[in-house]
Design a protein around this motif. Sequence first.
Motif, PDB file in Angstrom:
ATOM      1  N   GLU A  92      74.367  40.226  74.708  1.00 52.05           N
ATOM      2  CA  GLU A  92      73.577  40.433  73.487  1.00 52.05           C
ATOM      3  C   GLU A  92      72.847  39.401  72.138  1.00 52.05           C
ATOM      4  O   GLU A  92      71.539  40.026  72.426  1.00 52.05           O
ATOM      5  CB  GLU A  92      74.461  41.127  72.022  1.00 52.05           C
ATOM      6  N   GLU A  93      73.307  38.375  73.090  1.00 61.80           N
ATOM      7  CA  GLU A  93      72.373  37.115  73.382  1.00 61.80           C
ATOM      8  C   GLU A  93      70.740  37.220  74.227  1.00 61.80           C
ATOM      9  O   GLU A  93      70.064  37.323  73.642  1.00 61.80           O
ATOM     10  CB  GLU A  93      73.416  35.884  73.163  1.00 61.80           C
ATOM     11  N   VAL A  94      71.494  37.822  75.189  1.00 65.36           N
ATOM     12  CA  VAL A  94      70.572  37.545  76.154  1.00 65.36           C
ATOM     13  C   VAL A  94      69.623  39.381  75.929  1.00 65.36           C
ATOM     14  O   VAL A  94      68.447  38.931  75.970  1.00 65.36           O
ATOM     15  CB  VAL A  94      71.006  38.292  77.581  1.00 65.36           C
ATOM     16  N   ALA A  95      70.307  39.849  75.070  1.00 64.11           N
ATOM     17  CA  ALA A  95      69.856  40.905  74.494  1.00 64.11           C
ATOM     18  C   ALA A  95      68.123  40.758  72.802  1.00 64.11           C
ATOM     19  O   ALA A  95      67.302  41.521  73.378  1.00 64.11           O
ATOM     20  CB  ALA A  95      70.468  42.582  74.271  1.00 64.11           C
ATOM     21  N   ARG A  96      68.882  39.836  72.913  1.00 61.64           N
ATOM     22  CA  ARG A  96      68.111  39.528  71.472  1.00 61.64           C
ATOM     23  C   ARG A  96      66.679  38.528  72.162  1.00 61.64           C
ATOM     24  O   ARG A  96      65.404  38.711  71.437  1.00 61.64           O
ATOM     25  CB  ARG A  96      68.520  38.417  70.547  1.00 61.64           C
ATOM     26  N   LYS A  97      66.953  37.778  73.322  1.00 63.93           N
ATOM     27  CA  LYS A  97      65.680  37.350  74.011  1.00 63.93           C
ATOM     28  C   LYS A  97      64.930  38.235  74.753  1.00 63.93           C
ATOM     29  O   LYS A  97      63.552  37.745  74.421  1.00 63.93           O
ATOM     30  CB  LYS A  97      65.704  35.610  75.013  1.00 63.93           C
ATOM     31  N   GLN A  98      64.659  39.285  75.236  1.00 65.26           N
ATOM     32  CA  GLN A  98      64.509  40.504  75.348  1.00 65.26           C
ATOM     33  C   GLN A  98      63.837  41.312  74.785  1.00 65.26           C
ATOM     34  O   GLN A  98      62.964  41.837  75.331  1.00 65.26           O
ATOM     35  CB  GLN A  98      65.183  41.101  76.517  1.00 65.26           C
ATOM     36  N   GLY A  99      64.045  41.155  73.519  1.00 67.30           N
ATOM     37  CA  GLY A  99      63.890  42.223  73.160  1.00 67.30           C
ATOM     38  C   GLY A  99      64.268  43.748  72.261  1.00 67.30           C
ATOM     39  O   GLY A  99      65.836  43.665  72.699  1.00 67.30           O
ATOM     40  N   TYR A 100      63.505  44.331  71.603  1.00 71.33           N
ATOM     41  CA  TYR A 100      64.050  45.715  71.176  1.00 71.33           C
ATOM     42  C   TYR A 100      64.069  47.009  71.430  1.00 71.33           C
ATOM     43  O   TYR A 100      62.941  47.369  71.516  1.00 71.33           O
ATOM     44  CB  TYR A 100      64.175  46.120  69.255  1.00 71.33           C
ATOM     45  N   PRO A 101      65.212  47.576  72.171  1.00 71.68           N
ATOM     46  CA  PRO A 101      64.532  48.518  73.338  1.00 71.68           C
ATOM     47  C   PRO A 101      64.276  49.418  72.269  1.00 71.68           C
ATOM     48  O   PRO A 101      63.779  50.920  72.732  1.00 71.68           O
ATOM     49  CB  PRO A 101      65.707  49.232  73.844  1.00 71.68           C
ATOM     50  N   GLY A 102      64.642  50.062  71.083  1.00 73.01           N
ATOM     51  CA  GLY A 102      64.394  50.951  70.122  1.00 73.01           C
ATOM     52  C   GLY A 102      65.295  52.032  69.228  1.00 73.01           C
ATOM     53  O   GLY A 102      66.497  51.583  69.672  1.00 73.01           O
ATOM     54  N   PRO A 103      65.569  52.872  68.650  1.00 70.79           N
ATOM     55  CA  PRO A 103      65.976  53.488  67.643  1.00 70.79           C
ATOM     56  C   PRO A 103      67.653  54.389  68.955  1.00 70.79           C
ATOM     57  O   PRO A 103      66.768  54.326  69.745  1.00 70.79           O
ATOM     58  CB  PRO A 103      66.076  54.201  67.222  1.00 70.79           C
ATOM     59  N   LEU A 104      68.880  54.499  68.159  1.00 70.46           N
ATOM     60  CA  LEU A 104      69.663  55.942  69.131  1.00 70.46           C
ATOM     61  C   LEU A 104      69.040  56.875  68.889  1.00 70.46           C
ATOM     62  O   LEU A 104      69.677  57.175  70.334  1.00 70.46           O
ATOM     63  CB  LEU A 104      71.303  54.433  69.050  1.00 70.46           C
ATOM     64  N   ALA A 105      69.017  56.782  68.340  1.00 68.30           N
ATOM     65  CA  ALA A 105      68.276  58.567  67.974  1.00 68.30           C
ATOM     66  C   ALA A 105      67.546  58.633  66.581  1.00 68.30           C
ATOM     67  O   ALA A 105      67.666  57.176  65.900  1.00 68.30           O
ATOM     68  CB  ALA A 105      69.500  59.259  67.583  1.00 68.30           C
ATOM     69  N   ARG A 106      66.853  59.429  66.237  1.00 65.79           N
ATOM     70  CA  ARG A 106      66.038  60.127  65.011  1.00 65.79           C
ATOM     71  C   ARG A 106      66.809  61.037  64.556  1.00 65.79           C
ATOM     72  O   ARG A 106      66.947  62.029  65.535  1.00 65.79           O
ATOM     73  CB  ARG A 106      65.041  60.015  65.640  1.00 65.79           C
ATOM     74  N   LEU A 107      67.072  60.950  63.140  1.00 65.53           N
ATOM     75  CA  LEU A 107      67.853  61.882  62.566  1.00 65.53           C
ATOM     76  C   LEU A 107      67.633  61.868  60.918  1.00 65.53           C
ATOM     77  O   LEU A 107      67.720  61.143  60.792  1.00 65.53           O
ATOM     78  CB  LEU A 107      69.444  61.437  62.519  1.00 65.53           C
ATOM     79  N   GLY A 108      67.529  63.885  61.242  1.00 66.20           N
ATOM     80  CA  GLY A 108      67.292  64.445  59.335  1.00 66.20           C
ATOM     81  C   GLY A 108      68.237  63.269  59.068  1.00 66.20           C
ATOM     82  O   GLY A 108      69.098  63.069  59.087  1.00 66.20           O
ATOM     83  N   ARG A 109      68.539  62.873  57.303  1.00 62.42           N
ATOM     84  CA  ARG A 109      69.265  62.322  56.399  1.00 62.42           C
ATOM     85  C   ARG A 109      70.805  63.589  56.488  1.00 62.42           C
ATOM     86  O   ARG A 109      71.682  62.500  56.757  1.00 62.42           O
ATOM     87  CB  ARG A 109      69.128  62.089  54.761  1.00 62.42           C
ATOM     88  N   ASP A 110      70.619  64.593  56.392  1.00 66.01           N
ATOM     89  CA  ASP A 110      71.822  65.062  56.488  1.00 66.01           C
ATOM     90  C   ASP A 110      72.411  65.494  57.903  1.00 66.01           C
ATOM     91  O   ASP A 110      73.889  65.687  57.506  1.00 66.01           O
ATOM     92  CB  ASP A 110      71.408  67.165  55.816  1.00 66.01           C
ATOM     93  N   ALA A 111      71.965  65.714  58.864  1.00 69.55           N
ATOM     94  CA  ALA A 111      72.803  66.081  60.083  1.00 69.55           C
ATOM     95  C   ALA A 111      72.634  63.987  60.353  1.00 69.55           C
ATOM     96  O   ALA A 111      73.732  64.499  60.909  1.00 69.55           O
ATOM     97  CB  ALA A 111      71.239  66.264  61.455  1.00 69.55           C
ATOM     98  N   PHE A 112      71.901  63.360  59.971  1.00 74.16           N
ATOM     99  CA  PHE A 112      72.894  61.973  59.713  1.00 74.16           C
ATOM    100  C   PHE A 112      74.356  61.413  59.967  1.00 74.16           C
ATOM    101  O   PHE A 112      75.289  61.258  60.059  1.00 74.16           O
ATOM    102  CB  PHE A 112      72.138  61.043  60.011  1.00 74.16           C
ATOM    103  N   PHE A 113      74.181  62.573  58.416  1.00 70.04           N
ATOM    104  CA  PHE A 113      75.762  62.399  57.385  1.00 70.04           C
ATOM    105  C   PHE A 113      76.426  63.132  57.677  1.00 70.04           C
ATOM    106  O   PHE A 113      77.640  62.507  58.306  1.00 70.04           O
ATOM    107  CB  PHE A 113      75.843  62.209  56.144  1.00 70.04           C
ATOM    108  N   GLU A 114      76.416  64.260  58.701  1.00 68.24           N
ATOM    109  CA  GLU A 114      77.344  65.086  59.748  1.00 68.24           C
ATOM    110  C   GLU A 114      78.404  64.455  60.308  1.00 68.24           C
ATOM    111  O   GLU A 114      78.972  64.648  60.739  1.00 68.24           O
ATOM    112  CB  GLU A 114      76.675  66.119  59.792  1.00 68.24           C
ATOM    113  N   ARG A 115      77.325  63.610  60.958  1.00 68.86           N
ATOM    114  CA  ARG A 115      77.796  62.983  62.315  1.00 68.86           C
ATOM    115  C   ARG A 115      78.672  61.971  62.579  1.00 68.86           C
ATOM    116  O   ARG A 115      79.546  61.248  63.184  1.00 68.86           O
ATOM    117  CB  ARG A 115      76.378  62.537  63.269  1.00 68.86           C
ATOM    118  N   VAL A 116      78.264  60.618  61.323  1.00 71.21           N
ATOM    119  CA  VAL A 116      78.966  60.394  60.985  1.00 71.21           C
ATOM    120  C   VAL A 116      80.077  59.754  59.840  1.00 71.21           C
ATOM    121  O   VAL A 116      80.175  58.930  58.859  1.00 71.21           O
ATOM    122  CB  VAL A 116      78.223  58.946  60.695  1.00 71.21           C
TER     123      VAL A 116
END
Length: 832
Positions: free
Chosen positions: A339-363
């Motif tokens: 993870e320290e190496v990852a901080r140097k390499q940058g952010y690869p983007g979100p894990l997913a994109r979800l609407g609010r209701d769909a997200f709360f259902e999954r978590v």
Amino acid sequence: MERVTSPSVTASPSAPRVRVHPRRPGGVLGVLLRAVVALGLWLGLLGAAAVVAVYAWYARDLPRLDGFDDLSSAGVTSFTSADGQVVGEWYQERRILIRWDQLPRQLVLAVLAAEDARYFSHSGVDFKGVLRAMITNLRAGDVREGASTITQQLAKTLVGADRSYVRKIREAILARRMEDLYSKHQILTWYLNAGFLGHGSYGVQAAAQNYFRKDLWDLDLAELATIAGSFQSPGRVNPAVNMPGSHERLAHVLAQMQRRGWISGEEARAALQKELVVYPMRDPLGDHVPEYTEAVRRDIAARYDKDGRSWLDLGLKVSLAVEPAIQREASAALRSGLEEVARKQGYPGPLARLGRDAFFERVAGQLPAEGPREGQRYLGRVSKASAKEATVELGPKSAGTLTLERTRWAVPYTELPVDPKGGRDRSKSVSFEGKLGALDKALAPGDVVWVEALAAEGQGQPLALVPIPMMEGALISYRNVSGGVDAMVGAWDFDRSQVDRTRALRQTGSTMKPIAYSKAYDSGLPPSALFSGAPFREGTYNPTGARSKDDMLVWNALVKSENSVSLRVLQDVLRRAGLPAWQAWGRTLGLSRPLDGHTSEVLGADQTPFDMAHAFGVFALRGMAPAMNTVRKVVDAEGHVLERHIGPLDPWSGTADAITALWESVLVPRDRLIEASTAYLITANLNEAVKRGTGKRAKMDGYEVAGKTGTLPYDVWFDGYNHDRTAVVWIGADRRERPVGRSERSNKIYGGDAAAPIWKEFMDSVQPSRGVGSLVEKPPADVTWLLVDPDTGLLGCDGKGQRIPHKKGTEPTECALQPESPQNVMDAETKF
């Protein structure tokens, strides 16, 4: 009328004998009667013949009962850690065999009450039960009651479960045969071991563990009767999927037991009122050390899948060398470093994109009732983002804040561009150590991200964005003396990747240098030899460029990982010993991939972390073979030991194993692979590399450390050891889609600042606070330490210079001249 006292007796001795016969019926009636009797006899004979023929026909291909044990012989192949925890199970049917004397009496009675109360009275087929079932079903107009005995139900597992009279006839014949061959206790024990009981359970012991997390003999009446009630419809009526239906069956079983006087009314009422606690299926693999267990499972399957029989049929008990506490520390250290190496390499983007209701259902359920806990990680959904901060929802009523200052590292992650031919353009640079200017450039509403809860500040919940590494890594470690690989991690996260990178070929970089230097020392090259630092050329091969460096002692060249000298060292080895000897040296140290003899090998060769750990372990043990077994012991279902790899100093061995190991160590002592003096010289040399060379970040308080860094654009390493433990760390790009650092030409990340800190974090976490012993104390008898002048490689007779060990017979004998005389330097340069 004359009285006849007895047939065929005369009236007087002198009278003629007259035999009196019973009068036969005459006429048509008599003929008809005789015909009916004859016909009856013939029909009886024909019926008997038909019965025999039917029996012979249906019995002609019944399963052989002498192989009946195979029905329940396989059981579960279990994997346990060194400290006895179950860390994995594999099976075709999860069955744990038990003996008759292990069966609780109340369980036996409950099963008889539920399935076959007259079991000990009939001979396999209960004709009274058949008649009773027929009457009951005729009265009801449908099938309400069955008449299959326990023996028939067991026979059914052999003849099949199709609904037909043919199957019922075959089942009855086989049941009778079973009763002739086996005792009632044997048949009932088989039945209780073989039956499917739902919830992934085959047999009553597996059911006890799967439903109640207990052994069978620890269950109470309610739990035992619940299991007994599951035999009838295990898939539909069991406490895991249908508690109301299961409770009805429990009531039926208890009522039948009470009716027969096997339990009292009070016991039945207490059992019926008890609230059962039923557990979900356990996942011992995922709950403990999945990377290690899965790697060993593959090895075991390869070894025992033979002669047409699956390894799962053997019911093996496999004891692993892994220690879960040490494995967890290894995973944590590797994860942190990646993870320290990852901080140097940058952010690869979100894990997913979800609407609010769909997200709360999954978590749902991820947050504890009191809200986020400091240090814990959660899935979050970005609900709002600006240049300076972003709001992240963790649950319907819980949210936290990401700030720009804590997320400056999250510049877009990039890889090498793909050229028109489908390859990578390796001349380009990629994202590295960038600085984000605005948070909304990285995050947007709907993004699902991985965040860590920080210490609460007032009313707000601060969060930190967790970097998702695009690089992977491996860490392997074992104790030098007692042996056994107690930690082996092959990925950042096992759920993301099940590849075992500890056994994957990777470019070693400069960790190959100790392999070459050890052979050089073994061949008689003195550590004080002075080699040229001029650019190295071999034909068109010129890896060092045009820049020239000062001439350098071989000893110092390894400390500083100097390439031009190291290339000349391997060149000297090949000239002195030859290619076959160099290849044999690699095999001796445990490198499974053959060395090819190119001088470039000293700068990196394809080897696995596992093999490199073996080679460095040879150095740590002063030339002795390390014990890198991942399996301690394998026992089959009958209790026979198939493998044993337990050393006499194994801290987890029982008395019997310890005595056996001690005896075996006397009969078959550990192999010596290389001379102790050679291993000692390399250890002392690598100890200097940690003290003042490329491995400085691996220093441990209270411990002497020996180790070597390795750095290439796509692979970085640290291989090292102290007196107690050897460990190897690798980080790299699986498919070489980008360099670990900025570019191939300007890597900007090294084994010393990426892999060595992981190694140190792990070693600090598993070692006592203060070390005992030394790596370089008490050198072998044929090694002597001398003061050597670093500029000439000759003796520092004036009391100045470096202390460098030498094998006796290779040490310099002349004193260094004063600096103004270049004669000795010129001689050394001419020689090498």
